[in-house]
Design an enzyme around this catalytic site. Structure first.
Site, mmCIF file in Angstrom:
data_model
loop_
_atom_site.group_PDB
_atom_site.id
_atom_site.type_symbol
_atom_site.label_atom_id
_atom_site.label_comp_id
_atom_site.label_asym_id
_atom_site.label_seq_id
_atom_site.Cartn_x
_atom_site.Cartn_y
_atom_site.Cartn_z
ATOM 1 N N ASP A 24 0.811 -1.212 0.000
ATOM 2 C CA ASP A 24 0.000 0.000 0.000
ATOM 3 C C ASP A 24 0.849 1.269 0.000
ATOM 4 O OD1 ASP A 24 -2.219 -1.620 0.062
ATOM 5 O OD2 ASP A 24 -2.477 -1.483 2.230
ATOM 6 N N SER A 61 -1.533 -10.346 3.802
ATOM 7 C CA SER A 61 -1.256 -9.087 4.464
ATOM 8 C C SER A 61 -0.729 -9.427 5.851
ATOM 9 C CB SER A 61 -2.536 -8.242 4.573
ATOM 10 O OG SER A 61 -2.291 -7.076 5.322
ATOM 11 N N ASP A 116 -7.778 0.319 10.961
ATOM 12 C CA ASP A 116 -6.603 1.167 11.124
ATOM 13 C C ASP A 116 -6.847 2.615 10.718
ATOM 14 O OD1 ASP A 116 -4.939 -0.625 12.307
ATOM 15 O OD2 ASP A 116 -3.848 -1.173 10.501
ATOM 16 N N ARG A 155 -0.978 1.378 16.665
ATOM 17 C CA ARG A 155 -1.345 2.530 15.836
ATOM 18 C C ARG A 155 -1.258 3.868 16.566
ATOM 19 N NH1 ARG A 155 0.280 -0.700 12.975
ATOM 20 N NH2 ARG A 155 -0.845 -1.779 11.319
#
Length: 404
Positions: free
Chosen positions: A17, A178, A126, A97
């Site tokens: 990404d 992923s 996220d 995060r």
């Protein structure tokens, strides 16, 4: 686009990404892109990032070592709270995060950037975790989420986009996993895992061996805690980061900490995730065992009741909120006496507490004994039961009169 940006700080992992987001931002916003990678314990994944980010168009890259802050200020508070999402998930991605986004905001301020960007998809959690942190710490920053803007719809299209621009990516169409890795856990999504009936491939795991291949002899270790924080393994002191790595090594050898769940995402859909958190599962087991002898019944039960709500806050990205801050105050108050040692046995995927002791233990052998004792008068129990059962007796009488 309703608004342009002059300088953007991008949360950059070097994965599929974010690899294509750098050229996409420059092509669509005409802005300077500063890449930022947080070292939260993902190891060798960071090695090629500096060269890769510059080659793909970033003006500079920050690679920040946040491991100690991650463990001390984020993982340990979560551990002390006993927070587990939906009974199984130790939230290795969720809790990383806010520490990543916090530093991203600090870099944006330092660089005079007017925007921040992330590579989270419009389907996942996220995006919320990043953006709630941005809003809490620097609400005037513009937030750019390419997945919610561009025309790319799939990983295959991402790979094609990267190929046209000569950008190497660590994902192929044949194996579109992923993976999110840090010192607390590794998560796996995508590929064959998208069908919840499919069993995962054992060879994808990095931290853990399979329980079938684990040693045939159990291993017993001790963990020391001070006010709810783990400080030593087998009597040897470790700093917070070293302690997690050491427990990952020990637990991984015995195949502990693997979880395969279908969880409820904040955005409303269910998703299947496979996680390995060997050190984390050991710490949660040991910490809870120590609390069972150092916390009184009412405090322990109330703490267990709010642990689920605390987990929701972490999972939902609500780390920097008044409720989370208030809960931390309660949790820290409960941890004043959670000091002592726990003995756990590790064997083929299992973690079992086999001993616990504390200078603040509320467990009194002279009260619990089945032998003769001079402290507890068993005759007192009759009056207690009569009073405790009085509402039942009254209700039973009413029920009998109604039947008549």
């Amino acid at each position: 686009m309703s608004q342009q940006a002059k300088k953007v700080v991008l949360a950059y992992s070097g994965g599929l990404d974010t690899s294509i987001i750098i050229p996409w931002l420059k092509e669509n916003y005409g802005c300077e892109v500063i890449a930022y990678a947080a070292d939260v314990g993902q190891g060798e994944e960071l090695d090629p990032l500096e060269e890769k980010a510059i080659k793909t168009g970033a003006s500079k890259i920050y690679i920040e070592d946040l491991k100690n802050e991650f463990v001390t200020d984020f993982i340990f508070p979560m551990l002390k709270a006993g927070a587990i999402y939906e009974g199984k998930y130790l939230m290795g991605t969720s809790v990383a995060r806010p520490v990543i986004a916090k530093r991203q905001v600090e870099i944006a301020v330092k660089e005079g950037a007017d925007a921040v960007a992330h590579g989270a998809t419009g389907k996942g959690n996220d995006q919320v975790r990043f953006e709630l942190t941005f809003k809490a710490l620097k609400p005037d920053l513009k937030i750019i989420a390419p997945w919610r803007e561009w025309d790319i719809k799939s990983r295959d299209e991402e790979i094609e986009y990267a190929g046209k621009r000569g950008i190497p990516v660590p994902v192929t169409k044949e194996k579109p996993y992923s993976m999110d890795r840090n010192l607390w856990h590794i998560s796996y999504e995508g590929g064959i895992l998208e069908d919840p009936w499919n069993e995962y491939n054992d060879d994808m795991f990095i931290y853990t061996t399979s329980p079938e291949k684990a040693p045939d002899q159990p291993e017993i270790i001790t963990i020391d805690f001070e006010k709810g924080i783990p400080v030593a393994i087998n009597g040897q002191g470790y700093n917070p980061v070293e302690l997690i790595f050491k427990l990952n090594e020990i637990g991984g050898k015995h195949g502990v900490g693997r979880v395969d769940i279908v969880e409820n995402r904040l955005v409303g859909m269910k998703s299947r995730g496979v996680y390995e958190t060997p050190g984390g599962n050991i710490l949660y087991e040991a910490h809870h065992a120590l609390e069972t002898i150092t916390l009184d019944r009412d405090t322990l039960h109330y703490k267990q009741m709010i642990a689920g709500r605390y987990a929701e806050l972490v999972y939902n990205g609500q780390w920097f909120t008044p409720l989370k801050e208030a809960m931390d105050a309660f949790v820290n108050q409960t941890q004043r006496t959670v000091t002592g040692m726990v003995k756990v046995k590790l064997y083929k995927g299992n973690i079992q507490t086999v001993g616990r002791k504390s200078p603040y233990s509320l467990y009194q052998e002279k009260l619990a004994t089945f032998g003769a004792d001079q402290v507890y008068n068993q005759k007192d129990a009759e009056g207690f039961i009569n009073l405790f059962g009085l509402p039942l007796k009254v209700q039973a009488g009413i029920n009998q009169s109604i039947k008549k």
